[in-house]
Design an enzyme around this catalytic site. Structure first.
Site, mmCIF file in Angstrom:
data_model
loop_
_atom_site.group_PDB
_atom_site.id
_atom_site.type_symbol
_atom_site.label_atom_id
_atom_site.label_comp_id
_atom_site.label_asym_id
_atom_site.label_seq_id
_atom_site.Cartn_x
_atom_site.Cartn_y
_atom_site.Cartn_z
ATOM 1 C CE LYS A 83 -2.433 -0.937 3.733
ATOM 2 N NZ LYS A 83 -1.900 -2.266 4.106
ATOM 3 N NE ARG A 122 -4.959 -0.931 9.542
ATOM 4 C CZ ARG A 122 -3.787 -0.354 9.248
ATOM 5 N NH1 ARG A 122 -3.730 0.741 8.534
ATOM 6 N NH2 ARG A 122 -2.661 -0.900 9.655
ATOM 7 N NE ARG A 137 7.023 -3.744 6.067
ATOM 8 C CZ ARG A 137 5.794 -3.260 5.964
ATOM 9 N NH1 ARG A 137 5.255 -3.027 4.777
ATOM 10 N NH2 ARG A 137 5.077 -3.038 7.033
ATOM 11 N NE ARG A 166 5.897 -0.721 10.329
ATOM 12 C CZ ARG A 166 4.807 -0.609 9.568
ATOM 13 N NH1 ARG A 166 4.887 -0.073 8.364
ATOM 14 N NH2 ARG A 166 3.638 -1.020 9.997
ATOM 15 N NE ARG A 182 1.133 -4.585 11.093
ATOM 16 C CZ ARG A 182 2.236 -4.514 10.327
ATOM 17 N NH1 ARG A 182 3.330 -5.161 10.681
ATOM 18 N NH2 ARG A 182 2.235 -3.788 9.243
HETATM 19 P P1 AMP Z 1 0.416 0.646 8.872
HETATM 20 O O1 AMP Z 1 1.649 1.471 8.705
HETATM 21 O O2 AMP Z 1 -0.714 1.106 8.010
HETATM 22 O O3 AMP Z 1 0.686 -0.841 8.757
HETATM 23 O O4 AMP Z 1 -0.086 0.898 10.378
HETATM 24 C C1 AMP Z 1 0.718 0.530 11.476
HETATM 25 C C2 AMP Z 1 -0.115 0.543 12.752
HETATM 26 O O5 AMP Z 1 -0.641 1.858 12.985
HETATM 27 C C3 AMP Z 1 -1.343 -0.367 12.749
HETATM 28 O O6 AMP Z 1 -1.035 -1.712 13.086
HETATM 29 C C4 AMP Z 1 -2.200 0.301 13.821
HETATM 30 O O7 AMP Z 1 -1.724 0.021 15.122
HETATM 31 C C5 AMP Z 1 -1.943 1.775 13.544
HETATM 32 N N1 AMP Z 1 -2.899 2.324 12.553
HETATM 33 C C6 AMP Z 1 -2.622 2.788 11.294
HETATM 34 N N2 AMP Z 1 -3.719 3.221 10.685
HETATM 35 C C7 AMP Z 1 -4.732 3.029 11.569
HETATM 36 C C8 AMP Z 1 -6.131 3.258 11.527
HETATM 37 N N3 AMP Z 1 -6.731 3.753 10.438
HETATM 38 N N4 AMP Z 1 -6.867 2.953 12.633
HETATM 39 C C9 AMP Z 1 -6.294 2.448 13.734
HETATM 40 N N5 AMP Z 1 -4.983 2.179 13.836
HETATM 41 C C10 AMP Z 1 -4.200 2.468 12.770
#
Ligand code: AMP
Length: 209
Positions: free
Chosen positions: A16, A87, A123, A155, A166
């Site tokens: 993404k 989400r 990653r 990360r 996740r």
């Molecule tokens: P990502 O970088 O999109 O994989 O997001 C990493 C983490 O940030 C996720 O596992 C959540 O803990 C938090 N996060 C990101 N976007 C959201 C969202 N829209 N709602 C809630 N938590 C989020």
């Protein structure tokens, strides 16, 4: 198709961020990544960052009051490529509250779970969110980002317990968002497997249609 409000959906590791960054360039609209905003806020130690950090570390969703207000503060009438939001269905409805027109299009980057686990396992990323895979797409210099020369690290939420969390969250909460947009005829499924350039071509094919 003229798209100014694009949402990218898909499991963690489906590409993404990489594709959103590219799409933001072609469409000339801002790339908005809620995950990246939350990680930055956590590093900066802001109140939002401190509230979000334990959830991000565990791989569970940060509460809506934190995420939705962060998003609302960052959306402009220029449009967006959204990466990591919505989400769950509640967040999809919140987005419609903030932007009543809703998205023009949502693209689902489909990727099977074993490939998600393999991708996240290798990653590394820099603080600005440029990602590499140690086998598939290594950086030119070990441990250094090709784009901004920042150090690369794993990360914390790409480690096994958080990855499983996740994936569970994706299955239980986020997959329903696909149906939400599919039933509104706003969703296109794109095969997220293979090289990033191939996925980009598939997305461009959809946008040119
Ligand atoms: P990502 O970088 O999109 O994989 O997001 C990493 C983490 O940030 C996720 O596992 C959540 O803990 C938090 N996060 C990101 N976007 C959201 C969202 N829209 N709602 C809630 N938590 C989020």
């Amino acid at each position: 198709m003229t798209v100014r409000r694009l949402v990218l959906l898909g499991p963690p590791g489906s590409g993404k961020s990489t594709q959103a960054r590219r799409a933001s360039g072609w469409l000339g609209v801002p790339h908005i990544s809620t995950g990246q905003m939350l990680r930055r806020a956590a590093e900066a130690g802001t109140p939002v960052g401190r509230a979000a950090a334990p959830f991000v570390r565990r791989g569970t969703l940060v509460p809506d009051d934190v995420v939705v207000s962060l998003l609302a503060a960052n959306l402009t009438d220029e449009g967006f490529v959204l990466d990591g939001f919505p989400r769950d269905v509640g967040q999809a409805l919140s987005l419609e509250g903030i932007v009543p027109e809703g998205p023009d299009l949502t693209v689902h980057l489909a990727l099977p779970e074993p490939e998600v686990v393999r991708r996240l396992g290798g990653r590394v990323a820099c603080a600005r969110g440029h990602t590499y895979h140690l086998e598939d797409r290594p950086p030119a210099v070990d441990g250094v980002c090709d784009v901004d020369a920042e150090p690369l690290a794993v990360r914390e939420d790409d480690r096994p317990p958080a990855v499983l969390e996740r994936l569970k969250t994706y299955r239980l909460e986020t997959e329903a968002v696909l149906d939400h947009y599919r039933s509104r005829r706003l969703l296109v499924d794109v095969d997220g497997s293979g090289l990033p350039d191939d996925v980009t071509e598939r997305i461009l094919g959809v946008l040119r249609a």
